[in-house]
Design a protein around this motif. Structure first.
Motif, PDB file in Angstrom:
ATOM      1  N   GLU A  27     108.963  45.483 -39.257  1.00  0.00           N
ATOM      2  CA  GLU A  27     109.159  44.226 -38.542  1.00  0.00           C
ATOM      3  C   GLU A  27     107.960  43.295 -38.742  1.00  0.00           C
ATOM      4  OE1 GLU A  27     110.706  44.641 -34.704  1.00  0.00           O
ATOM      5  OE2 GLU A  27     111.336  42.546 -34.844  1.00  0.00           O
ATOM      6  N   GLY A  46     115.128  44.840 -43.425  1.00  0.00           N
ATOM      7  CA  GLY A  46     114.708  43.509 -43.006  1.00  0.00           C
ATOM      8  C   GLY A  46     113.585  42.906 -43.822  1.00  0.00           C
ATOM      9  N   PRO A  97     118.457  47.863 -33.911  1.00  0.00           N
ATOM     10  CA  PRO A  97     118.401  48.374 -35.288  1.00  0.00           C
ATOM     11  C   PRO A  97     118.843  49.829 -35.378  1.00  0.00           C
ATOM     12  CG  PRO A  97     116.407  47.165 -34.784  1.00  0.00           C
ATOM     13  CD  PRO A  97     117.175  47.270 -33.501  1.00  0.00           C
ATOM     14  N   HIS A 120     122.792  35.849 -32.994  1.00  0.00           N
ATOM     15  CA  HIS A 120     122.767  37.275 -33.314  1.00  0.00           C
ATOM     16  C   HIS A 120     124.139  37.723 -33.821  1.00  0.00           C
ATOM     17  CE1 HIS A 120     125.091  38.465 -29.807  1.00  0.00           C
ATOM     18  NE2 HIS A 120     124.344  37.645 -29.080  1.00  0.00           N
ATOM     19  N   LYS A 177     114.018  39.219 -45.509  1.00  0.00           N
ATOM     20  CA  LYS A 177     113.764  38.038 -44.685  1.00  0.00           C
ATOM     21  C   LYS A 177     112.272  37.774 -44.570  1.00  0.00           C
ATOM     22  CE  LYS A 177     115.216  36.193 -40.240  1.00  0.00           C
ATOM     23  NZ  LYS A 177     115.992  35.039 -40.686  1.00  0.00           N
ATOM     24  N   SER A 187     123.813  35.371 -38.869  1.00  0.00           N
ATOM     25  CA  SER A 187     123.103  36.389 -38.112  1.00  0.00           C
ATOM     26  C   SER A 187     121.613  36.098 -38.204  1.00  0.00           C
ATOM     27  CB  SER A 187     123.399  37.768 -38.691  1.00  0.00           C
ATOM     28  OG  SER A 187     122.424  38.677 -38.274  1.00  0.00           O
ATOM     29  N   THR A 188     120.904  36.329 -37.106  1.00  0.00           N
ATOM     30  CA  THR A 188     119.455  36.069 -37.134  1.00  0.00           C
ATOM     31  C   THR A 188     118.750  37.014 -38.090  1.00  0.00           C
ATOM     32  OG1 THR A 188     119.453  37.350 -35.115  1.00  0.00           O
ATOM     33  CG2 THR A 188     119.082  34.992 -34.899  1.00  0.00           C
ATOM     34  N   ASN A 189     119.402  38.134 -38.429  1.00  0.00           N
ATOM     35  CA  ASN A 189     118.782  39.074 -39.358  1.00  0.00           C
ATOM     36  C   ASN A 189     118.946  38.647 -40.811  1.00  0.00           C
ATOM     37  OD1 ASN A 189     117.955  40.911 -37.425  1.00  0.00           O
ATOM     38  ND2 ASN A 189     119.986  41.852 -37.347  1.00  0.00           N
ATOM     39  N   SER A 205     123.633  41.547 -42.487  1.00  0.00           N
ATOM     40  CA  SER A 205     123.609  41.098 -41.105  1.00  0.00           C
ATOM     41  C   SER A 205     123.028  42.164 -40.183  1.00  0.00           C
ATOM     42  CB  SER A 205     125.022  40.751 -40.664  1.00  0.00           C
ATOM     43  OG  SER A 205     125.815  41.906 -40.787  1.00  0.00           O
ATOM     44  N   GLY A 206     122.970  43.389 -40.643  1.00  0.00           N
ATOM     45  CA  GLY A 206     122.368  44.431 -39.830  1.00  0.00           C
ATOM     46  C   GLY A 206     123.281  44.964 -38.742  1.00  0.00           C
ATOM     47  N   GLU A 221     122.262  50.396 -36.769  1.00  0.00           N
ATOM     48  CA  GLU A 221     122.555  50.043 -38.157  1.00  0.00           C
ATOM     49  C   GLU A 221     122.944  51.272 -38.960  1.00  0.00           C
ATOM     50  OE1 GLU A 221     120.042  47.098 -40.591  1.00  0.00           O
ATOM     51  OE2 GLU A 221     118.824  47.801 -38.964  1.00  0.00           O
ATOM     52  N   ALA A 264     118.372  44.590 -40.191  1.00  0.00           N
ATOM     53  CA  ALA A 264     117.264  44.449 -39.245  1.00  0.00           C
ATOM     54  C   ALA A 264     116.219  45.505 -39.555  1.00  0.00           C
ATOM     55  CB  ALA A 264     117.795  44.636 -37.832  1.00  0.00           C
TER      56      ALA A 264
END
Lengths: 311, 665
Positions: free
Chosen positions: B463, B375, B567, B557, B378, A57-59, A117-118, B570, B456
């Motif tokens: 972000e 998020g 998001p 994704h 990350k 996943s990109t997240n 993964s969100g 979520e 996310a």
């Protein structure tokens, strides 16, 4: 010597784990009137997954990548130190508080993987798994404490070594054994807590968390859940009938080892069949009735513990 | 070696005092110098405390004494050294954190007052730990309470002032209780030397019981025990993050220290049910704290409630120590005391680290709400790694420091049960409730980490978060690494701090305290567990590296069922704790409201829905709110006296004089 046997035991448990899951699936299929796949299918699944490409996943962050290793690692740890094949395991490391802590660490990472993964699915599975894990923890504790009290030790390996057939000497332990079965079903995401067979059901827990995993990572996570089931099945087997490998574990010769392995396979086949029968004959519970189920497990465990303490 | 130690302690105290007055010079340089002096002198204090523990052999060391007036004003022994080192270490960390944090919030806070307040606060805590007479103890105690109350209102917002006043009220009530207790055991005198405290044994038992009750209430409410905890989740989140870290990480421990200090003296002369009371309050706080820790959505409130939980666990350990003492089971008493000290250290480190990380997160997301995070792992990977270590420590999972404390505690209870100690069922219940709390604590901490760091980003600010470097990272790395080291070398640390034959915990004779022989710290070495776990994980890693093709991976994704995923879909922090909220609904006070307003009057199914969830507290609803009403009612009645005529006031004064004369004669 102890360490070498622990390593052999861990390898053996990992090696037979796919067979157990295949065997349970075959038995279930037959009981439900289907033909079913070969019990060796999970081996092929594992090998195929190991060859596949991973999609992230990109997240996902680095946590996503560490999860499979920690989850499998904690399971391997349990498979090495618990008395599954040899009588002792690594007895100083099989303290029951430590074991439940290590297993909880595995669940925690699985949950983190589900969240990373969100996706809503992952979050749902994570929330449910964490709820179950948090509530199973005390039930697991009281169950093992019951066995410990019966045999006067805190080490799981000695619990089996000391009391030859614990629940015959201490009848209260039969209740603890029942609690252990309930706990094992919850820990391994089996019926009636979770449905291991589907991917797309709103009741799912374990499968929802690993939905975003693919390729070798999925292979490792699957292997981890199969190994965990094997560990629990063998643990129940050892508490149920410790004498079977008391016999084999007397001497560490090749013959003794062979007998121990034979006993292990027999246990897996019998208990795997029993698990399939259980899963065929009961329905899955609603998730929001889970507190009742976990309360049964807890109360059974406490009852076993207190009866053992008093008697 | 031992000769220079008192000087080091004095140096540390003077340095902290100096840094309280340096900011009076209104210049940037002075502010900077004050911060530097503060950090240096707290580090010197930590070093001195550490050396004292390391050298051992001297159970008691006077630091400042005026032979003419009192024998000793300040002194240190093993019990206070264990706490003192922690306080100084955490203060130094918070000071370092402040260097950068206060720079980022220069407009928000008035720097000179904040720096001076922090220094006085830390000085107060140091003084309480070193105090050797009632009067110095109480002086430093009030210094700590008052300066921290002003720190809570540093933000000068309405909410923070309200929280600070609430805190001030509670802290003054607890201070009054402590003063009462001190007067009782000192037989009306405040200048009593703690060495002579055992003379208090001559007092009648009801008096001692009253003193114990006052101390328990005073220190317990300062430590955030339920039901005296209501100020804690209000005050701690309002303070600047490094002050929250000090308050939650170490101020609560100072309160625990006070309880232990006097409890050890009075305890032996009291009936044994006192221990059950302590355990009962401890377990109640632990259970209640952890349930609210997993409901709250404000990151700092989560941490504050987790402090209530941990203080509950610590008081439970203290209570079990008393149980062991009354039951004549030394192994149980020693085991739970060792566990207590390990847990004090572990909680001090991880809670300070977590509050500092919360501060760092808030500088990035500009919100306290977990729902605005996500998020971050990350975007700030190294930060997330340290945060994860701290969260796992807070969840008491192996192989981190906290786990060994709880494990040691459970093992000593277990051993006592196996030995057939009378009252085993109670011990068993304690252990079971501890494990229940442990399970829920894992839930709370996983939720804290998972929702804030993973998935996310749930807001624009999250972000755009940038990695936190330099000081922010350093101040998290230190507690995280210390917890890992504690996790690997716990028995070694225990042996160092309480060397078996050298150090007795408190000066022998006056306190009832056994030497620490027979403490089983060697059952299974944490180092072996850590290495075995690492080996198992590395084995799995090798499996992946050697067996599968590492390069075959791509990013895409997440599974979205054919529709774009945002998001907003979520799981949120509220949703995550949903099942627990449902399962424990009878214990919690939750008001959930879903209001559906149809968008078109003809179709009730198409509706705009608003969902609101209110988390309330039974203690506030049924305890504090009626009390508040009562106080207001009384003051309203008292206002009738204010007629405005001077003669009447004079008459009242005269009356008061007469009454006090009658009482005095």
């Amino acid at each position: 010597m102890m360490i070498i046997f622990a390593i052999i035991q861990a390898f053996l448990v990992i090696l037979v784990a796919p067979f157990l899951i295949g065997w349970v699936r075959l038995c279930k299929a037959r009981l439900q009137g289907r033909h079913g796949a070969s019990p060796l299918l999970p081996y092929y699944t594992f090998l195929t997954l190991m060859k596949k490409e991973i999609v992230f996943s990109t997240n996902a962050s680095w946590v996503f990548r560490t999860v499979p290793f920690v989850v499998l690692g904690t399971t391997v740890f349990a498979a090495a130190v618990l008395p599954l094949l040899t009588l002792e395991g690594i007895s100083p490391l099989s303290h029951f508080v430590l074991i439940s802590g290590i297993l909880a660490l595995g669940s925690v990472f699985l949950v983190l993987g589900g969240l990373d993964s969100g996706s809503a699915f992952g979050g749902m599975g994570a929330s449910r798994e964490m709820t179950i894990a948090a509530l199973v923890e005390p039930a697991f504790f009281v169950t093992l404490a019951g066995f410990g009290l019966g045999s006067g030790t805190a080490m799981v390996s000695l619990m089996i070594g000391n009391g030859v057939v614990g629940w015959v000497v201490h009848p209260g332990l039969a209740l603890s054994l029942a609690a252990l079965v309930l706990v094992s079903l919850a820990e391994n995401a089996r019926y009636p807590v979770d449905n291991p067979a589907t991917h797309l059901e709103l009741t799912m827990v374990h499968e929802a968390m690993i939905l975003e995993y693919s390729g070798p990572y999925l292979a490792l996570l699957e292997l981890a859940s199969w190994t965990k089931l094997t560990v629990f099945v063998l643990l129940i087997g050892s508490f149920l009938l410790p004498s079977t490998y008391l016999l084999a574990g007397v001497d560490y010769t090749l013959v003794g080892l062979g007998m121990a392995v034979g006993a292990l396979v027999v246990k897996l086949i019998v208990l795997g069949g029993a698990l399939a029968l259980l899963e065929t004959s009961i329905a899955k519970m609603r998730f929001f009735r889970m507190q009742e189920y976990l309360a049964y497990a807890f109360v059974l465990g406490v009852a076993g513990l207190i009866i053992t303490l008093i008697v | 070696m031992i000769e220079i130690l008192p000087r080091l302690f004095v140096l540390s105290l003077l340095g902290v005092l100096a840094s309280a007055f340096l900011p009076l010079i209104r210049s940037r340089l002075a502010e900077w110098a004050a911060q530097m002096v503060f950090i240096m002198s707290t580090l010197v204090g930590a070093l001195a405390g550490f050396l004292f523990l390391l050298v051992g052999g001297t159970p008691f060391l006077g630091i400042i004494s005026f032979p003419a007036v009192f024998s000793t004003i300040l002194s240190i022994d093993s019990l206070s050294a264990a706490f003192f080192t922690l306080v100084c270490l955490v203060s130094a960390l918070c000071g370092i954190f402040g260097l950068r944090y206060l720079e980022d919030y220069r407009e928000k806070y008035h720097l000179p007052t904040l720096l001076a307040g922090t220094a006085l606060f830390v000085l107060g805590m140091q003084g309480v730990l070193l105090a050797q007479t009632s009067i110095s103890f109480f002086f430093f105690w009030e210094l700590m309470s008052l300066s921290s109350a002003f720190l809570v209102m540093a933000e000068c917002s309405r909410a923070s002032i309200k929280a600070a006043l609430f805190y001030l009220t509670m802290t003054q009530i607890s201070g009054a209780a402590i003063l009462g207790g001190l007067l009782l055991i000192g037989d009306g005198s405040l200048s009593i030397d703690f060495i002579n405290l055992s003379a208090a044994a001559d007092l009648p038992v009801p008096m001692l019981g009253l003193a114990f009750g006052l101390f328990f209430f005073g220190f317990g409410s300062k430590a955030g025990l339920v039901p005296f905890h209501a100020w804690l989740p209000e005050a701690h989140p309002q303070a600047p993050s490094h002050i929250s870290a000090l308050m939650s990480g170490v101020m609560l421990k100072v309160a625990l220290y006070g309880f232990l200090r006097f409890g050890f003296v009075i305890g032996p002369f009291l009936p044994s049910w006192v221990a059950y009371v302590v355990v009962g309050f401890g377990l109640l706080s632990a259970l209640y704290g952890v349930l609210y820790a997993l409901l709250e959505r404000d990151i700092k409130r989560v941490l504050a409630m987790s402090s209530v939980e941990n203080m509950g666990l610590l008081f439970t350990m203290a209570g079990v120590f008393f149980l062991g003492m009354y039951g004549g089971n030394q192994a149980l008493a020693i085991g739970s005391l060792l566990a207590l000290v390990i847990h004090v250290w572990a909680h001090g480190l991880f809670k300070a680290g977590l509050f500092l990380s919360a501060g760092t997160i808030i500088t990035r997301t500009h919100s306290h709400s977990l729902e605005a995070m996500g998020g971050l792992a990350k975007r700030m990977p190294v930060f997330a790694a340290f945060f994860l270590v701290l969260c796992l420590s807070a969840a008491a999972l192996p192989p981190f420091g906290t786990f060994w404390g709880e494990w040691m505690f459970l093992s000593s209870i277990w051993q006592a049960i196996l030995d057939g100690m009378p009252g085993s069922i109670v011990l068993l219940l304690i252990a079971i409730i501890m494990v229940c709390v442990g399970g829920l604590a894992i839930f709370a901490m996983v939720r804290l980490f998972g929702i804030s760091m993973l998935g996310a980003p749930r807001s624009k600010e999250a972000e755009a978060a940038t990695p936190a470097g330099g000081i922010y990272r350093f101040t998290m790395a230190v507690p995280a690494l210390l917890l890992v080291l504690m996790g690997l070398f716990a028995p070694l640390i225990v042996r160092m701090v309480f060397g078996l034959e050298t150090v007795q915990f408190v000066q022998s004779g006056n306190y009832f305290f056994p030497p620490l022989a027979g403490a089983d710290t060697n059952a299974s070495s944490p180092l072996i567990v850590g290495l075995a776990l690492l080996a198992a994980i590395l084995f799995c890693y090798a499996l992946r590296r050697l067996w599968s093709d590492v390069r075959r991976e791509r990013a895409y994704h997440q599974w979205d069922c054919g529709q774009p995923i945002t998001p907003g879909m979520e799981y949120t922090a509220t949703a995550f704790s949903g099942p627990i909220r449902f399962f424990f609904r009878s214990l919690l006070r939750i008001r959930k409201e879903i209001v559906a307003t149809p968008m078109v009057s003809t179709n009730p199914w198409m509706a705009r829905r608003t969902y609101s969830l209110q988390v309330r507290s039974i203690w506030v609803e049924y305890g504090y709110a009626p009390m508040e009403k009562l106080v207001f009612w009384i003051s309203k009645q008292a206002r009738r006296l204010q007629t405005g005529s001077v003669q009447f006031y004079m008459f009242l004064l005269f009356l008061a004089l007469i009454v006090s004369l009658i009482l005095a004669l």
